[in-house]
Motif scaffolding. Structure first.
Motif, PDB file in Angstrom:
ATOM      1  N   ALA A 256       0.820  -1.217   0.000  1.00  0.00           N
ATOM      2  CA  ALA A 256       0.000   0.000   0.000  1.00  0.00           C
ATOM      3  C   ALA A 256       0.850   1.260   0.000  1.00  0.00           C
ATOM      4  O   ALA A 256       0.397   2.321  -0.445  1.00  0.00           O
ATOM      5  CB  ALA A 256      -0.942  -0.003   1.203  1.00  0.00           C
ATOM      6  N   ALA A 257       2.091   1.148   0.483  1.00  0.00           N
ATOM      7  CA  ALA A 257       2.981   2.303   0.458  1.00  0.00           C
ATOM      8  C   ALA A 257       3.365   2.682  -0.971  1.00  0.00           C
ATOM      9  O   ALA A 257       3.803   3.802  -1.225  1.00  0.00           O
ATOM     10  CB  ALA A 257       4.241   2.005   1.276  1.00  0.00           C
ATOM     11  N   HIS A 258       3.173   1.744  -1.923  1.00  0.00           N
ATOM     12  CA  HIS A 258       3.497   1.995  -3.326  1.00  0.00           C
ATOM     13  C   HIS A 258       2.253   2.266  -4.162  1.00  0.00           C
ATOM     14  O   HIS A 258       2.298   3.056  -5.103  1.00  0.00           O
ATOM     15  CB  HIS A 258       4.257   0.804  -3.903  1.00  0.00           C
ATOM     16  CG  HIS A 258       5.604   0.615  -3.295  1.00  0.00           C
ATOM     17  ND1 HIS A 258       6.766   1.095  -3.865  1.00  0.00           N
ATOM     18  CD2 HIS A 258       5.987  -0.001  -2.139  1.00  0.00           C
ATOM     19  CE1 HIS A 258       7.794   0.788  -3.099  1.00  0.00           C
ATOM     20  NE2 HIS A 258       7.356   0.119  -2.052  1.00  0.00           N
ATOM     21  N   SER A 259       1.162   1.590  -3.843  1.00  0.00           N
ATOM     22  CA  SER A 259      -0.081   1.789  -4.591  1.00  0.00           C
ATOM     23  C   SER A 259      -1.248   1.175  -3.834  1.00  0.00           C
ATOM     24  O   SER A 259      -1.086   0.122  -3.204  1.00  0.00           O
ATOM     25  CB  SER A 259       0.010   1.134  -5.979  1.00  0.00           C
ATOM     26  OG  SER A 259      -1.248   1.144  -6.624  1.00  0.00           O
ATOM     27  N   ARG A 260      -2.403   1.852  -3.902  1.00  0.00           N
ATOM     28  CA  ARG A 260      -3.615   1.313  -3.286  1.00  0.00           C
ATOM     29  C   ARG A 260      -4.613   0.859  -4.348  1.00  0.00           C
ATOM     30  O   ARG A 260      -5.804   0.711  -4.061  1.00  0.00           O
ATOM     31  CB  ARG A 260      -4.244   2.350  -2.352  1.00  0.00           C
ATOM     32  CG  ARG A 260      -3.307   2.705  -1.205  1.00  0.00           C
ATOM     33  CD  ARG A 260      -3.994   3.359  -0.031  1.00  0.00           C
ATOM     34  NE  ARG A 260      -3.084   3.390   1.106  1.00  0.00           N
ATOM     35  CZ  ARG A 260      -3.460   3.513   2.375  1.00  0.00           C
ATOM     36  NH1 ARG A 260      -4.741   3.634   2.669  1.00  0.00           N
ATOM     37  NH2 ARG A 260      -2.575   3.522   3.340  1.00  0.00           N
ATOM     38  N   ALA A 261      -4.121   0.647  -5.540  1.00  0.00           N
ATOM     39  CA  ALA A 261      -4.985   0.156  -6.614  1.00  0.00           C
ATOM     40  C   ALA A 261      -5.495  -1.237  -6.254  1.00  0.00           C
ATOM     41  O   ALA A 261      -4.758  -2.038  -5.680  1.00  0.00           O
ATOM     42  CB  ALA A 261      -4.204   0.113  -7.935  1.00  0.00           C
ATOM     43  N   PRO A 262      -6.789  -1.498  -6.576  1.00  0.00           N
ATOM     44  CA  PRO A 262      -7.710  -0.701  -7.394  1.00  0.00           C
ATOM     45  C   PRO A 262      -8.529   0.318  -6.610  1.00  0.00           C
ATOM     46  O   PRO A 262      -9.458   0.907  -7.173  1.00  0.00           O
ATOM     47  CB  PRO A 262      -8.621  -1.775  -8.007  1.00  0.00           C
ATOM     48  CG  PRO A 262      -8.700  -2.829  -6.951  1.00  0.00           C
ATOM     49  CD  PRO A 262      -7.347  -2.854  -6.304  1.00  0.00           C
ATOM     50  N   GLY A 263      -8.278   0.523  -5.352  1.00  0.00           N
ATOM     51  CA  GLY A 263      -8.942   1.584  -4.600  1.00  0.00           C
ATOM     52  C   GLY A 263     -10.432   1.417  -4.447  1.00  0.00           C
ATOM     53  O   GLY A 263     -11.182   2.408  -4.439  1.00  0.00           O
ATOM     54  N   ASN A 264     -10.909   0.183  -4.297  1.00  0.00           N
ATOM     55  CA  ASN A 264     -12.344  -0.055  -4.108  1.00  0.00           C
ATOM     56  C   ASN A 264     -12.652  -0.319  -2.629  1.00  0.00           C
ATOM     57  O   ASN A 264     -11.796  -0.147  -1.766  1.00  0.00           O
ATOM     58  CB  ASN A 264     -12.813  -1.210  -4.995  1.00  0.00           C
ATOM     59  CG  ASN A 264     -11.984  -2.477  -4.795  1.00  0.00           C
ATOM     60  OD1 ASN A 264     -11.268  -2.616  -3.814  1.00  0.00           O
ATOM     61  ND2 ASN A 264     -12.078  -3.400  -5.754  1.00  0.00           N
ATOM     62  N   LEU A 265     -13.890  -0.746  -2.351  1.00  0.00           N
ATOM     63  CA  LEU A 265     -14.284  -0.986  -0.963  1.00  0.00           C
ATOM     64  C   LEU A 265     -13.456  -2.085  -0.307  1.00  0.00           C
ATOM     65  O   LEU A 265     -13.162  -2.022   0.882  1.00  0.00           O
ATOM     66  CB  LEU A 265     -15.774  -1.349  -0.887  1.00  0.00           C
ATOM     67  CG  LEU A 265     -16.781  -0.206  -0.755  1.00  0.00           C
ATOM     68  CD1 LEU A 265     -18.192  -0.765  -0.679  1.00  0.00           C
ATOM     69  CD2 LEU A 265     -16.481   0.644   0.483  1.00  0.00           C
ATOM     70  N   ARG A 266     -13.098  -3.101  -1.072  1.00  0.00           N
ATOM     71  CA  ARG A 266     -12.263  -4.171  -0.519  1.00  0.00           C
ATOM     72  C   ARG A 266     -10.976  -3.595   0.057  1.00  0.00           C
ATOM     73  O   ARG A 266     -10.567  -3.908   1.176  1.00  0.00           O
ATOM     74  CB  ARG A 266     -11.888  -5.162  -1.622  1.00  0.00           C
ATOM     75  CG  ARG A 266     -13.001  -5.985  -2.184  1.00  0.00           C
ATOM     76  CD  ARG A 266     -12.498  -6.774  -3.378  1.00  0.00           C
ATOM     77  NE  ARG A 266     -13.433  -7.801  -3.808  1.00  0.00           N
ATOM     78  CZ  ARG A 266     -13.239  -8.594  -4.836  1.00  0.00           C
ATOM     79  NH1 ARG A 266     -12.125  -8.476  -5.552  1.00  0.00           N
ATOM     80  NH2 ARG A 266     -14.129  -9.508  -5.171  1.00  0.00           N
ATOM     81  N   VAL A 267     -10.323  -2.758  -0.736  1.00  0.00           N
ATOM     82  CA  VAL A 267      -9.044  -2.184  -0.338  1.00  0.00           C
ATOM     83  C   VAL A 267      -9.221  -1.234   0.840  1.00  0.00           C
ATOM     84  O   VAL A 267      -8.465  -1.292   1.822  1.00  0.00           O
ATOM     85  CB  VAL A 267      -8.388  -1.468  -1.531  1.00  0.00           C
ATOM     86  CG1 VAL A 267      -7.172  -0.664  -1.079  1.00  0.00           C
ATOM     87  CG2 VAL A 267      -8.001  -2.479  -2.601  1.00  0.00           C
ATOM     88  N   ALA A 268     -10.226  -0.363   0.757  1.00  0.00           N
ATOM     89  CA  ALA A 268     -10.454   0.594   1.838  1.00  0.00           C
ATOM     90  C   ALA A 268     -10.731  -0.120   3.155  1.00  0.00           C
ATOM     91  O   ALA A 268     -10.208   0.244   4.210  1.00  0.00           O
ATOM     92  CB  ALA A 268     -11.617   1.514   1.472  1.00  0.00           C
ATOM     93  N   ALA A 269     -11.558  -1.171   3.095  1.00  0.00           N
ATOM     94  CA  ALA A 269     -11.903  -1.917   4.310  1.00  0.00           C
ATOM     95  C   ALA A 269     -10.707  -2.696   4.824  1.00  0.00           C
ATOM     96  O   ALA A 269     -10.426  -2.713   6.029  1.00  0.00           O
ATOM     97  CB  ALA A 269     -13.069  -2.858   4.019  1.00  0.00           C
TER      98      ALA A 269
END
Length: 438
Positions: A256-269
């Motif tokens: 995540a320090a390099h990229s938070r793709a795809p930046g959807n609810l899965r990632v945010a949660a």
């Protein structure tokens, strides 16, 4: 040992044998045998067959490397399952070899991809693989044995190994990630292995490091410019998402320090990014890029829908397995179903399986049913299982105690085996958990 180039020539090898026979005054067959042995093959016919396969198929050839014939049967079934559930690219091999998407068709495809005309031809070769002298199989054994020196030697003798592919398009760098030994990956990278290269499912070495929760290997691959936003096994299947799927927080935070793709609810949660979570819940965009849903075909086929409620419910399970309690509270307050089993596991099931004590307590406070029978993992593993079964399986004693304090049923029986949580603990080698549940 002699050096066999990435693109060996049978004519050159024959000429070398003739020259050796004349120079040494030996029979041609003796010279051929010596050359074969010089390259690690037990006989000239073995070397000749190998060179012919490499020459005829080139870079598309998949080298057999596993000696268990059932392994290839499993790969055929996995290929068929991927084609049936429309995994991107899975139908292409069937079309390429003119085969129907059936079990027999899949077996022919696997054989052809390995350079053999029939399934039986592949199996015959595999049964003698350990004595065949095949360079890729030897390198695979060096990787499996974590023998760095032997791998280094083989890479020197067979430079083409760093670009060669095995079954399912896996290369040695991808395989090295499964051993949890970063030294192997260092050697392969030093010899020119490509950290951006994926297998037939798009699975790269970075995906494998995330899958295995290896932050040191992740760092090594990131230093080598491994791509972080590439998807595998479906849209949105980035290495970060793979780490979050398994609740591998350390690996996830490294990525995540390099990229938070795809930046959807899965990632945010999964990351506990409440700012992004609020933004996605408000905008309704959180259900995007959910084509990835399983790391391998041992999980059943499923197709995520565009239903915002499904995306919210699913995100709750991703927050739970990563122990993100604030995200759990936010999602439930915004309508997520606390007992929803969107795909292979409720939030409480995942929290219990991963030993996420804070998440377990939070979910019970939010009203989760401690005895809810649900699904988990592959269909032969988790049907009608409770959170207590899963905590017992992994020996998470603190979680077991909290579940029992909140009314978990010690006598609950799963649907597959009719077994209690105590039986799961016993079978899975968790004596302390078995004693606690007894």
């Amino acid at each position: 040992m002699g050096v066999l180039p990435a693109k060996p020539s049978l004519d050159q090898l024959r000429n070398r044998a003739k020259d050796l026979a004349r120079a040494e005054g030996v029979k041609l067959s003796e010279a051929q045998f010596r050359i074969a042995r010089d390259h690690g093959f037990p006989s000239w016919p073995k070397l000749r067959a190998y060179v012919r396969r490499v020459t005829e198929h080139g870079e598309t050839l998949q080298h057999p490397y596993h000696q268990d014939v059932e392994y290839y049967a499993g790969r055929a079934l996995g290929l068929l399952a991927s084609a049936e559930d429309e995994t991107p690219g899975a139908r292409e091999p069937f079309d390429r070899w003119g085969q129907p998407p059936t079990r027999d068709g899949a077996r022919v495809v696997v054989a052809r991809e390995h350079g053999f005309g029939s399934w039986q031809g592949l199996l015959t070769h595999v049964r003698s693989l350990v004595d065949s002298g095949e360079p890729f199989a030897r390198a695979y054994r060096a990787v499996e044995d974590r023998d760095v020196d032997r791998l280094e030697t083989l890479l020197g003798e067979f430079p083409g190994l760093v670009t060669a592919r095995g079954t399912n398009g896996n290369d040695l760098l991808g395989m090295a990630g499964a051993t949890c030994d970063e030294r192997l990956s260092r050697v392969l990278l030093a010899h020119g292995a490509d950290p951006a290269r994926g297998n037939v499912h798009g699975w790269t070495p970075l995906h494998q490091a995330a899958y295995s929760n290896l932050p040191l290997l992740l760092g090594l691959l990131l230093e080598a410019s491994a791509p972080v936003e590439v998807s595998a096994r479906g849209d949105g299947g980035t290495p970060l998402v793979v780490a979050l799927f398994w609740g591998h927080r350390e690996a996830a935070e490294t990525l995540a320090a390099h990229s938070r793709a795809p930046g959807n609810l899965r990632v945010a949660a999964g990351l506990g990014d409440t700012g992004l979570l609020d933004e996605l819940l408000t905008s309704g965009r959180g259900g995007e890029h959910r084509g990835f849903y399983r790391p391998h075909s041992g999980f059943p086929a499923w197709h995520p829908s565009e239903d915002p409620a499904e995306a919210r419910d699913e995100a709750l399970a991703w927050a739970a397995r990563n122990d993100r309690t604030e995200a759990l509270r936010t999602l439930v307050s915004r309508g997520a179903g606390v007992d929803a089993d969107v795909y292979r596991g409720t939030a409480l099931a995942w929290a219990a399986a991963k030993g996420r004590l804070a998440a377990v307590r939070t979910l019970l406070e939010l009203g989760a049913d401690v005895n809810h029978p649900g699904t988990f993992g592959g269909p032969k593993h988790g049907e009608g299982v409770t959170a207590l079964h899963l905590a017992a399986e992994s020996g998470h004693l603190d979680v077991i105690r909290v579940l029992l304090e909140n009314g978990a049923d010690r006598g609950a029986r799963d649907a597959n085996f009719g077994s209690t949580p105590g039986s799961w603990a016993e079978v899975c080698g968790q004596p302390a958990a078995w004693e606690l549940l007894r």
